[in-house]
Design an enzyme around this catalytic site. Structure first.
Site, PDB file in Angstrom:
ATOM      1  N   TYR A 285      69.175  71.578  85.010  1.00  0.00           N
ATOM      2  CA  TYR A 285      70.213  70.551  84.999  1.00  0.00           C
ATOM      3  C   TYR A 285      69.750  69.377  84.141  1.00  0.00           C
ATOM      4  O   TYR A 285      68.670  68.822  84.358  1.00  0.00           O
ATOM      5  CB  TYR A 285      70.500  70.056  86.429  1.00  0.00           C
TER       6      TYR A 285
ATOM      7  N   ASP B 238      62.609  66.622  79.851  1.00  0.00           N
ATOM      8  CA  ASP B 238      63.544  65.813  80.621  1.00  0.00           C
ATOM      9  C   ASP B 238      62.768  65.251  81.809  1.00  0.00           C
ATOM     10  O   ASP B 238      62.486  65.956  82.776  1.00  0.00           O
ATOM     11  CB  ASP B 238      64.729  66.677  81.080  1.00  0.00           C
TER      12      ASP B 238
ATOM     13  N   LYS C 221      67.297  57.151  85.760  1.00  0.00           N
ATOM     14  CA  LYS C 221      67.020  56.876  87.182  1.00  0.00           C
ATOM     15  C   LYS C 221      66.128  55.646  87.417  1.00  0.00           C
ATOM     16  O   LYS C 221      66.594  54.542  87.262  1.00  0.00           O
ATOM     17  CB  LYS C 221      66.426  58.125  87.818  1.00  0.00           C
TER      18      LYS C 221
HETATM   19  C1  LIG Z   1      66.850  66.124  85.230  1.00  0.00           C
HETATM   20  C2  LIG Z   1      68.121  65.373  85.049  1.00  0.00           C
HETATM   21  N1  LIG Z   1      68.624  65.223  83.820  1.00  0.00           N
HETATM   22  C3  LIG Z   1      69.764  64.539  83.612  1.00  0.00           C
HETATM   23  C4  LIG Z   1      70.460  63.975  84.656  1.00  0.00           C
HETATM   24  C5  LIG Z   1      71.722  63.211  84.412  1.00  0.00           C
HETATM   25  O1  LIG Z   1      71.524  61.868  84.716  1.00  0.00           O
HETATM   26  P1  LIG Z   1      72.772  60.914  85.031  1.00  0.00           P
HETATM   27  O2  LIG Z   1      73.302  61.333  86.371  1.00  0.00           O
HETATM   28  O3  LIG Z   1      72.205  59.541  85.024  1.00  0.00           O
HETATM   29  O4  LIG Z   1      73.765  61.133  83.943  1.00  0.00           O
HETATM   30  C6  LIG Z   1      69.978  64.113  85.951  1.00  0.00           C
HETATM   31  C7  LIG Z   1      70.718  63.553  87.091  1.00  0.00           C
HETATM   32  O5  LIG Z   1      70.534  63.901  88.231  1.00  0.00           O
HETATM   33  C8  LIG Z   1      68.781  64.843  86.155  1.00  0.00           C
HETATM   34  O6  LIG Z   1      68.295  65.020  87.380  1.00  0.00           O
END
Ligand SMILES: Cc1ncc(COP(=O)(O)O)c(C=O)c1O
Length: 448
Positions: A157, A248, A275
């Site tokens: 994700y 990521d 985050k």
């Molecule tokens: C690993 C990862 N990448 C990207 C995102 C997307 O972040 P956002 O919710 O701030 O768009 C998240 C959100 O939970 C995430 O956990």
């Protein structure tokens, strides 16, 4: 009803009788928001809890019920709610204006903090969410290499934009509603913790691949840590093939002073952040090699357009700086140790109850899976017993512990030993009857 359903029915009834105001808000919300909520991951049956306020590691719902917050907004809250120093930074910035429509000093200060902590990040830019961070990191990789395809992992994700919103859950080759066909045809799917298969796909597609994007610990995929050899192997093969590696670290930055890349000793080409670096306000950031990030330099012809009305806004920068100042090396180590201790304790409880389940994770983030361990791939997560996870969720809520419906648990620095002990007690009280139900044979002819 099978034994698990028999157990859940009274828990649901108890939840409803404790939360009439949440129910009333939900019914009102459903008239103005589809499904009565505004975020897929926060919805759960019979209706989401409406939280009115948070303080430290505690939350209070619209009915005044108190909860231990073991979700921390899906990892984004590092110091719990309304930490005095973060609060003070926000108040002070509020008196100076929240966003000014141009560059500000705080952007530089936060960027300097991040580049000092993460040596692979030579240059970075801010955006407003993790979704944007992975989108803009991938765009840089595409502009730099002149290729359009990317690799992500099955079950990975990285936010909601088209190219990463495929293969989040099985069946991995299907196209989720609303995505463009290119989302499937321009994405090669690697397999987490399977280096042989993933490396051979990278070699096979080396001339079309701009980048491989991967989380060092899968968050939404189940809090599953990557084997160090997997990430290190991806670094070697991407380098050999001239494909960029994007880590990521939107969740995992909280797991190391310099993120997980510091633990792993891996230097990616680009990193996505989000985050915790916004201190509880919306944020994303992406950065890495100066030559790759130069694709965003507006003084260069053909630079990538990177807009965003709130990019680097002063309020978020101030909260982010205050948050990271409090998260020095000893604080990172203490929070990770607290998480490792809790995970061991919860797995001890599981062992005592003789149920096929495992709490997997790293440091302050973890997830309970009702599946036989060891769990190393998101496919095992998806094949786990979801009904048992839901039962655990509603039982924990009724016992005063607020967690993700999918049973992700997240620590904050606002917790102490007593908080963790309380959670372990709530966990055991919730797990006991569920474990017993799972051991009870289903009556003949009952539907699962
Ligand atoms: C690993 C990862 N990448 C990207 C995102 C997307 O972040 P956002 O919710 O701030 O768009 C998240 C959100 O939970 C995430 O956990």
């Amino acid at each position: 009803m099978n034994p698990l359903e028999q157990l859940v029915a009274p828990e649901l009834a108890a939840f409803q009788s404790r939360t009439p105001k949440s129910r009333a808000w939900y019914e009102r919300a459903a008239k103005v928001m589809p499904g009565g909520d505004t975020r897929t991951g926060t919805f759960h049956l019979p209706y989401p809890l409406f939280i009115s306020r948070g303080q430290g590691c505690r939350l209070w719902d619209a009915d005044g019920n108190e909860y231990l917050d073991f979700l921390n907004n899906f990892t984004s809250l590092l110091h719990g709610h309304a930490h005095p120093k973060v609060h003070q930074a926000l108040i002070e910035q509020g008196t100076q204006g929240t966003v000014h429509g141009t560059a500000n000093e705080l952007q530089v200060l936060l960027a300097e903090m991040l580049t000092a902590r993460v040596p692979s990040v030579e240059r970075l830019r801010f955006c407003n969410s993790g979704t944007e961070a992975t989108l803009f990191a991938l765009r840089a990789a595409k502009a730099f290499t002149g290729r359009v395809k990317i690799m992500k992992m099955e079950g990975g994700y990285h936010g909601s934009h088209d190219q990463v919103a495929v293969a989040m859950a099985p069946p991995y080759d299907s196209r989720p509603a609303g995505l463009s066909p290119g989302a499937l045809s321009e994405v090669i799917l690697g397999r987490y913790n399977d280096l042989d298969r993933t490396a051979s796909l990278i070699r096979q597609h080396r001339d079309e691949l701009a980048a491989v994007i991967v989380e060092p610990v899968m968050g939404a995929g189940g809090s599953i840590p990557a084997a160090a050899e997997f990430i290190r192997g991806l670094r070697t093969v991407t380098e050999e093939c001239g494909v960029l590696l994007i880590l990521d670290e939107i969740i995992t930055f909280r797991l190391g002073y310099g993120g997980m890349q510091e633990h792993l000793g891996v230097r990616p080409d680009l990193t996505a952040f989000g985050k915790i670096i916004g201190g509880g306000l919306p944020i994303g950031a992406f950065g890495g090699r100066a030559d790759v990030m130069a694709t965003y330099d507006p003084t260069r012809p053909g630079a990538i357009v990177h807009s965003g009305t709130y990019n680097g806004n002063a309020a978020t920068m101030a909260a982010g700086i205050a948050t990271l100042e409090l998260f020095d090396r000893p604080a990172v180590a203490a929070l990770n140790a607290a998480g490792d201790g809790l995970r061991a304790r919860l797995n001890g409880i599981i062992a005592n109850h003789g149920v096929d389940a495992e709490v997997v994770g790293f440091g302050s983030t973890m997830q309970l899976h009702f599946a036989k361990g060891p769990i190393t791939t998101p496919a095992q997560t998806h094949a786990g017993n979801r009904a048992a996870q839901q039962a655990m969720h509603i039982s924990l809520l009724n016992r005063g512990a607020f967690t993700a419906a999918r049973q992700m648990y997240v620590l904050s620095t606002a917790m102490n030993d007593a908080t963790l002990a309380d959670f372990a007690t709530q966990f055991e009280a919730a797990l006991g009857p569920i474990a017993a139900a799972l051991r009870t044979p289903e009556p003949a002819g009952s539907a699962r």
